[in-house]
Design a protein around this motif. Sequence first.
Motif, PDB file in Angstrom:
ATOM      1  N   UNK A   1      52.202  89.011   2.915  1.00  0.00           N
ATOM      2  CA  UNK A   1      52.764  90.374   2.941  1.00  0.00           C
ATOM      3  C   UNK A   1      51.400  91.251   3.447  1.00  0.00           C
ATOM      4  N   UNK A   2      51.432  91.870   4.840  1.00  0.00           N
ATOM      5  CA  UNK A   2      50.762  92.944   5.025  1.00  0.00           C
ATOM      6  C   UNK A   2      51.400  93.924   5.797  1.00  0.00           C
ATOM      7  N   UNK A   3      50.655  95.217   5.697  1.00  0.00           N
ATOM      8  CA  UNK A   3      51.545  96.311   6.546  1.00  0.00           C
ATOM      9  C   UNK A   3      51.881  95.713   7.901  1.00  0.00           C
ATOM     10  N   UNK A   4      53.366  95.742   7.975  1.00  0.00           N
ATOM     11  CA  UNK A   4      53.669  95.449   9.421  1.00  0.00           C
ATOM     12  C   UNK A   4      53.779  93.766   9.634  1.00  0.00           C
ATOM     13  N   UNK A   5      53.784  93.055   8.472  1.00  0.00           N
ATOM     14  CA  UNK A   5      53.635  91.664   8.665  1.00  0.00           C
ATOM     15  C   UNK A   5      54.331  91.170   7.315  1.00  0.00           C
ATOM     16  N   UNK A   6      55.547  90.176   7.479  1.00  0.00           N
ATOM     17  CA  UNK A   6      56.023  89.363   6.570  1.00  0.00           C
ATOM     18  C   UNK A   6      56.170  88.062   6.722  1.00  0.00           C
ATOM     19  N   UNK A   7      55.796  87.213   5.689  1.00  0.00           N
ATOM     20  CA  UNK A   7      55.670  85.727   6.343  1.00  0.00           C
ATOM     21  C   UNK A   7      56.047  84.831   4.862  1.00  0.00           C
ATOM     22  N   UNK A   8      56.614  83.678   5.242  1.00  0.00           N
ATOM     23  CA  UNK A   8      57.043  82.748   4.420  1.00  0.00           C
ATOM     24  C   UNK A   8      56.656  81.387   4.706  1.00  0.00           C
ATOM     25  N   UNK A   9      56.414  80.438   4.055  1.00  0.00           N
ATOM     26  CA  UNK A   9      56.333  79.086   4.218  1.00  0.00           C
ATOM     27  C   UNK A   9      56.650  78.068   2.952  1.00  0.00           C
ATOM     28  N   UNK A  10      57.299  77.075   3.270  1.00  0.00           N
ATOM     29  CA  UNK A  10      57.239  76.217   2.302  1.00  0.00           C
ATOM     30  C   UNK A  10      58.510  75.180   2.390  1.00  0.00           C
ATOM     31  N   UNK A  11      58.959  74.639   1.190  1.00  0.00           N
ATOM     32  CA  UNK A  11      60.013  73.652   1.328  1.00  0.00           C
ATOM     33  C   UNK A  11      61.311  74.090   0.654  1.00  0.00           C
ATOM     34  N   UNK A  12      62.501  74.070   1.521  1.00  0.00           N
ATOM     35  CA  UNK A  12      63.892  74.218   1.228  1.00  0.00           C
ATOM     36  C   UNK A  12      64.538  73.144   1.159  1.00  0.00           C
ATOM     37  N   UNK A  13      65.416  72.788   0.194  1.00  0.00           N
ATOM     38  CA  UNK A  13      66.423  71.509   0.208  1.00  0.00           C
ATOM     39  C   UNK A  13      67.709  72.254   0.825  1.00  0.00           C
ATOM     40  N   UNK A  14      68.288  71.394   1.750  1.00  0.00           N
ATOM     41  CA  UNK A  14      69.484  72.017   2.454  1.00  0.00           C
ATOM     42  C   UNK A  14      70.605  71.710   1.431  1.00  0.00           C
ATOM     43  N   UNK A  15      71.868  71.868   2.193  1.00  0.00           N
ATOM     44  CA  UNK A  15      73.289  71.681   1.318  1.00  0.00           C
ATOM     45  C   UNK A  15      73.406  70.134   1.070  1.00  0.00           C
ATOM     46  N   UNK A  16      72.482  69.173   1.695  1.00  0.00           N
ATOM     47  CA  UNK A  16      72.907  67.812   1.274  1.00  0.00           C
ATOM     48  C   UNK A  16      71.671  67.426   0.527  1.00  0.00           C
ATOM     49  N   UNK A  17      70.378  68.303   0.171  1.00  0.00           N
ATOM     50  CA  UNK A  17      69.666  67.887  -0.879  1.00  0.00           C
ATOM     51  C   UNK A  17      68.286  67.476   0.141  1.00  0.00           C
ATOM     52  N   UNK A  18      68.361  67.426   1.359  1.00  0.00           N
ATOM     53  CA  UNK A  18      67.401  66.910   2.017  1.00  0.00           C
ATOM     54  C   UNK A  18      66.411  68.106   2.421  1.00  0.00           C
ATOM     55  N   UNK A  19      65.256  67.919   2.105  1.00  0.00           N
ATOM     56  CA  UNK A  19      63.849  68.715   2.097  1.00  0.00           C
ATOM     57  C   UNK A  19      63.785  69.223   3.543  1.00  0.00           C
ATOM     58  N   UNK A  20      63.736  70.470   3.856  1.00  0.00           N
ATOM     59  CA  UNK A  20      63.082  71.174   5.072  1.00  0.00           C
ATOM     60  C   UNK A  20      62.049  71.760   5.006  1.00  0.00           C
ATOM     61  N   UNK A  21      61.245  71.982   5.808  1.00  0.00           N
ATOM     62  CA  UNK A  21      60.036  72.844   5.936  1.00  0.00           C
ATOM     63  C   UNK A  21      60.592  74.057   6.610  1.00  0.00           C
ATOM     64  N   UNK A  22      60.201  75.213   6.185  1.00  0.00           N
ATOM     65  CA  UNK A  22      60.624  76.557   6.345  1.00  0.00           C
ATOM     66  C   UNK A  22      59.308  77.358   6.707  1.00  0.00           C
ATOM     67  N   UNK A  23      59.023  77.852   7.978  1.00  0.00           N
ATOM     68  CA  UNK A  23      57.787  78.610   8.191  1.00  0.00           C
ATOM     69  C   UNK A  23      58.361  80.029   8.900  1.00  0.00           C
ATOM     70  N   UNK A  24      58.158  81.065   8.618  1.00  0.00           N
ATOM     71  CA  UNK A  24      58.432  82.298   9.377  1.00  0.00           C
ATOM     72  C   UNK A  24      57.404  83.330   9.210  1.00  0.00           C
ATOM     73  N   UNK A  25      57.177  83.942  10.219  1.00  0.00           N
ATOM     74  CA  UNK A  25      56.088  85.293  10.190  1.00  0.00           C
ATOM     75  C   UNK A  25      56.634  86.262  11.343  1.00  0.00           C
TER      76      UNK A  25
END
Length: 231
Positions: free
Chosen positions: A176-200
Amino acid sequence: MASDAATAAATPADDTHLLAEHVSRALPELVRDTMKTSDNAMARMLFLSLGSLQPDPVLGSRPLPAGERLAMLMAAHGDAKSVPATTAARAEQVIRQWLKEQHIDGDGIVFENGSGLSRTERIRPVQLAAVLRAGQSSPWLPEFQASLPIAAIDGTMRKRLKDSPAAARARIKTGTLKGVVAVAGYVPDANGEECIVVAIVNHERAGNGVGRGIVDALIDWTANSSAGSAM
């Protein structure tokens, strides 16, 4: 006489003794403390350690040999153009070499201080996702994932996504910065499969929870969907 005095001063006396000694905690512990609370000062120190230390199979790491330190000093004074002139420059060189070994495109990535407190540093989401993908095949993956904040449980994610299936399952690093929000990591989906999620999200209106709402909605959607099987 001056030469003799300098030699004597540089030679330890027979009665010298160790006053104190400090051994750093294991790297996984330092990384966990850095990532869970998003400690920018610690992140900066870890970044610089890449430029001041070298790997050691027994000790984990050790100081650079005197010859390399001297070469950096000479480079700082313009005497060796092919050698990094600063600790930060050598740290960047180490990271770029790792990116190359992992076949990750480093074009456009900008390093400044090694932490999130920078308006200069740059990386594309696809490049950050490639780093996370490389982590999945690393023998250090358990330690790395253990350092990431867990949605609705701890760290910078402890108050987020409490009513989502991502709660207690998604492991997400925030930024987090002023005017910036970001995430990055691993999220299991509904089937338990690990997904990579990155958003800036870079926008002047990203504050006041707007940007956070966008990235949290992406994490929630991933946890609710069969995103992994569709990839």
